[in-house]
Scaffold this active site. Structure first.
Site, mmCIF file in Angstrom:
data_model
loop_
_atom_site.group_PDB
_atom_site.id
_atom_site.type_symbol
_atom_site.label_atom_id
_atom_site.label_comp_id
_atom_site.label_asym_id
_atom_site.label_seq_id
_atom_site.Cartn_x
_atom_site.Cartn_y
_atom_site.Cartn_z
ATOM 1 N N ASP A 23 75.617 -18.742 -32.358
ATOM 2 C CA ASP A 23 75.628 -18.190 -33.714
ATOM 3 C C ASP A 23 75.507 -19.381 -34.658
ATOM 4 O OD1 ASP A 23 76.181 -17.160 -36.210
ATOM 5 O OD2 ASP A 23 78.199 -16.437 -35.723
ATOM 6 N N LYS A 94 71.419 -23.459 -43.761
ATOM 7 C CA LYS A 94 70.744 -22.237 -43.315
ATOM 8 C C LYS A 94 70.040 -21.506 -44.461
ATOM 9 C CE LYS A 94 71.900 -18.000 -40.748
ATOM 10 N NZ LYS A 94 73.027 -17.326 -40.061
ATOM 11 N N GLU A 194 71.567 -11.006 -35.884
ATOM 12 C CA GLU A 194 73.027 -11.084 -35.852
ATOM 13 C C GLU A 194 73.683 -9.707 -35.701
ATOM 14 O OE1 GLU A 194 73.837 -13.381 -39.382
ATOM 15 O OE2 GLU A 194 72.877 -15.142 -38.511
ATOM 16 N N ASP A 218 78.859 -7.476 -42.496
ATOM 17 C CA ASP A 218 79.079 -8.893 -42.162
ATOM 18 C C ASP A 218 79.377 -9.692 -43.425
ATOM 19 O OD1 ASP A 218 78.934 -11.568 -41.476
ATOM 20 O OD2 ASP A 218 77.110 -11.379 -40.277
HETATM 21 P P1 ADP Z 1 79.314 -17.444 -41.688
HETATM 22 O O1 ADP Z 1 78.824 -16.275 -40.914
HETATM 23 O O2 ADP Z 1 78.857 -17.440 -43.111
HETATM 24 O O3 ADP Z 1 79.062 -18.744 -41.016
HETATM 25 P P2 ADP Z 1 82.091 -16.868 -40.904
HETATM 26 O O4 ADP Z 1 81.890 -15.556 -40.297
HETATM 27 O O5 ADP Z 1 82.489 -17.972 -40.007
HETATM 28 O O6 ADP Z 1 80.911 -17.319 -41.838
HETATM 29 O O7 ADP Z 1 83.228 -16.669 -42.014
HETATM 30 C C1 ADP Z 1 83.780 -17.734 -42.680
HETATM 31 C C2 ADP Z 1 84.644 -17.222 -43.805
HETATM 32 O O8 ADP Z 1 85.702 -16.423 -43.263
HETATM 33 C C3 ADP Z 1 85.291 -18.357 -44.573
HETATM 34 O O9 ADP Z 1 85.183 -18.106 -45.956
HETATM 35 C C4 ADP Z 1 86.727 -18.261 -44.124
HETATM 36 O O10 ADP Z 1 87.619 -18.748 -45.106
HETATM 37 C C5 ADP Z 1 86.900 -16.779 -43.916
HETATM 38 N N1 ADP Z 1 88.064 -16.435 -43.107
HETATM 39 C C6 ADP Z 1 88.365 -16.883 -41.873
HETATM 40 N N2 ADP Z 1 89.550 -16.376 -41.458
HETATM 41 C C7 ADP Z 1 89.987 -15.575 -42.452
HETATM 42 C C8 ADP Z 1 91.163 -14.778 -42.645
HETATM 43 N N3 ADP Z 1 92.130 -14.727 -41.737
HETATM 44 N N4 ADP Z 1 91.294 -14.087 -43.799
HETATM 45 C C9 ADP Z 1 90.345 -14.162 -44.741
HETATM 46 N N5 ADP Z 1 89.226 -14.893 -44.637
HETATM 47 C C10 ADP Z 1 89.061 -15.609 -43.503
HETATM 48 MG MG MG Z 2 77.978 -15.170 -39.575
#
Ligand code: ADP
Ligand code: MG
Length: 640
Positions: A23, A94, A194, A218
């Site tokens: 991912d 990205k 995704e 998402d």
């Molecule tokens: P992307 O797909 O954009 O790479 P992710 O799916 O990894 O992103 O999500 C990252 C986001 O999720 C960040 O903003 C992070 O702070 C948030 N995040 C992670 N854990 C939690 C949580 N427990 N509660 C709220 N937000 C969270």
């Molecule tokens: Mg993602």
């Protein structure tokens, strides 16, 4: 096939090469495999990592830092520099994949590093230090880091991967992702969407009999995507996508920072004037947000004294930072409302009502926020799927797809072969097949055609899928025009039509006039919208109608050949009247009349014999007055 599994603990060698699922996220990236013992997908974690406790060890922040000596670091250690060294710390690469400066100029303030604005149509580059990097290179640094981590954990080389991209990524962006993999030393076997990967991780679509409509919500760090998918017979179809490419968890962090600044009676300039302070308070805000997904209140300390603070405490004194769950929910409510508006649009585009949705899949770290789950499940009137780790679910699905590609999951329909033949319409409405069914993909084929009218400046290319001889009985995929062909006598232009199906199942049709070099191409996704049953039906029909089809085709071919011969003969005579004897002219005219009659009678055998007669008459003088171009036209196939 005998296989030797790998032992993750000992790293003993396996016979078959492992294919990983990746991912490659805007905020975080991660890598996943099918565990050789449990056969379940698992995200690879660095057990001995130096990460703060409680942090998911599988996530690698998609951040690249360049130091003054040109050393590159990726991930958690690069994140430290996000605010203190904004020019050398590249995040969200990205977003730039496959983009020109024109594409992103409206959001240029988002990027705290230098995005080069030179030739506005070419692909963007980013400047870090004295060097320029393309988004492909930047992504390759992240992929390389993931590859190295995986090799370190698995103690085996990792060279093959399935990589995920957003459903709305176009072919340029998908190709850029593929190229980034290549640069990182990874052979990207397949690019998958995704939301499809996330659904697979939940086991949706693994059963061929299943027919479901899925909403994948998402919400990541900086982007929000809603995708409506239809799954039937193991084929995922994207019905619609919507979202906001500048909405995500980062906005929630910023909202908390603003909230605290107010409480501390600090102005927002403080963040600009004091980078260290800005970095610390932002990281605290993210920590608070994450905790509020499980707790009612967050209380923390910011051990930093600000020179601008009213009254300013003694040097080194801590500021208390507090926020309750309900305060936080109030802050982010407007953002969530925005995502709901996107969901409504996606449903409208998919021409569905909320009740049509069978499954809701939650993806992205931000969907851990309980209020979001509640609002989404209220909106669709159904409980959401949230049992899996939302920031790992995409990578886990990619690993499942990798396993299918490796041939370990035979139950699942693979689109590795073309289920139906692909071709174009030629004169008389006939199907001319370029790629026959059951061809292994990727595959390509090309064939040359010509024009049938003098000075014809355009050719219409209609692409069909199916097994029947007449295009009207097959499924039309696309049509386009090759225009601006320079004026040439009929039969002289050489139009090469090529079909290429890439590994992602995308068909690219290209038409090129070889003498002038003009070309035109189009992209189609042949597998979309066809279920197994439809494919079966089309195949069955081709068998049932095989006899009629053969007869019709034979007649049509004879007619086309006859008509063409009449045309070229007429042109030939007109052009070479001076060279012909009177007797030759008379017998030719008679034979032409006879052929014309046979054509109107639609009698295949008669047409053939009259063609032969005419040919026999014209051959001696045609040979005498050999004209290269015309004789070519007599043989060439033509497209209508
Ligand atoms: P992307 O797909 O954009 O790479 P992710 O799916 O990894 O992103 O999500 C990252 C986001 O999720 C960040 O903003 C992070 O702070 C948030 N995040 C992670 N854990 C939690 C949580 N427990 N509660 C709220 N937000 C969270
Ligand atoms: Mg993602």
């Amino acid at each position: 096939m005998a296989k030797i599994g790998i032992n993750i603990a000992t790293g003993s060698l396996q016979k078959e090469e492992i294919i990983v699922g990746i991912d490659l996220g805007t905020t975080n990236s991660l890598i996943s495999i099918i565990h050789p013992d449990t056969k379940q997908p698992v995200a690879l974690k660095e057990h001995n990592s130096s990460l703060p406790t409680g942090q998911a060890g599988s996530l690698v922040p998609s951040i690249v830092h360049f130091d003054s000596k040109g050393n590159i670091t990726v991930g958690e250690s690069a994140k430290q520099y996000l605010i203190t060294e904004p020019h050398n710390t590249i995040f969200s690469a990205k977003r730039l994949m496959g983009k020109s400066y024109n594409d992103i100029k409206n959001n240029s303030s988002f990027f705290t590093y230098k995005v080069i604005d030179d030739d506005t149509e070419s692909l963007v580059k980013v400047q870090a230090g004295q060097k320029f990097y393309s988004p492909i290179e930047l992504s390759s640094f992240i992929l390389k880091e993931l590859k190295q981590r995986a090799e370190h954990i698995l103690k085996t080389p990792v060279n093959k991967a399935v990589v995920t991209v957003p459903a709305y990524f176009n072919d340029t962006q998908r190709q850029a992702t593929r190229d980034a993999g290549k640069l990182a030393g990874l052979d990207v076997l397949r690019i998958i969407n995704e939301p499809t990967a996330a659904s697979l991780a939940y086991g949706i679509g693994l059963n061929k009999q299943e027919h479901k409509t899925i909403a994948v919500y998402d919400l990541g760090g900086g982007t929000f995507d809603i995708s409506i998918l239809k799954i039937s017979n193991g084929i995922f179809e994207v019905l619609s996508t919507n979202g906001d490419t500048y909405l995500g968890g980062d906005d929630f962090d910023n909202a908390i920072v603003k909230f605290w600044l107010q409480k501390l009676s600090l102005k927002e300039e403080e963040l600009k004037n004091n980078k260290q302070f800005a970095q610390s308070i932002r990281l605290k805000a993210e920590e608070a947000k994450k905790q509020l997904s499980f707790k009612e209140e967050f209380v923390g300390q910011l051990n930093y004294s600000s020179p601008l603070a009213d009254g300013g405490g003694p040097e080194g004194a801590g500021h208390e930072l507090k926020i309750s769950k309900s305060e936080f929910e109030e802050l982010i409510r407007p953002y969530i409302d925005k995502t709901i508006a996107c969901c409504k649009n996606a449903m409208k585009d998919a021409k569905l009502t909320n009740a049509d949705i069978d499954v809701i899949v939650m993806v992205g770290g931000s969907t851990r926020i309980p209020m979001i789950k509640k609002i989404i499940s209220d909106f669709f009137g159904k409980a959401v799927n949230d049992t899996m780790n939302p920031d790992e679910v995409v990578a886990l699905g990619a690993a499942l797809q990798a396993d299918i590609l490796a041939g370990n999951n035979k139950e699942f329909l693979l689109l590795d072969i073309t289920p139906l033949s692909l071709g174009i319409e030629t004169r008389g409405g006939l199907m001319d097949i370029l790629i026959s069914r059951n061809s292994k993909i990727p595959t390509k084929a090309s064939r040359q055609y010509t024009t049938q009218v003098n000075g014809q400046s355009g050719i219409k290319i209609s692409v069909y899928q199916g097994e029947r001889d007449m295009v009207k009985d097959n499924r039309k995929l696309a049509a386009f025009n090759l225009t601006n062909i320079p004026a040439m006598p009929a039969g002289l232009p050489k139009v090469e039509i090529s079909f290429l199906i890439n590994a992602d199942g995308i068909l690219i049709v290209k038409a090129k006039e070889l003498r002038s070099g003009i070309e035109q191409s189009i992209e189609v996704q042949p597998q979309y919208g066809l279920t197994d049953q439809q494919v079966e039906k089309m195949l069955l029909e081709s068998i049932t109608h095989a006899k009629d089809d053969i007869a019709t085709r034979a007649l049509l071919e004879a007619k086309t050949e006859g008509e063409q011969l009449l045309e070229t003969t007429e042109k030939f005579i007109y052009k070479n009247a001076n060279e012909l004897l009177v007797g030759e002219l008379e017998t030719t005219a008679e034979a032409m009349q006879a052929l014309q009659l046979a054509l109107t009678m639609e009698d295949k055998d008669l047409i053939h014999s009259k063609i032969e007669e005419l040919n026999n008459i014209s051959r001696p003088y045609a040979e005498r007055i050999m004209d290269q171009a015309v004789s070519k036209a007599m043989q060439g196939k033509t497209i209508s």
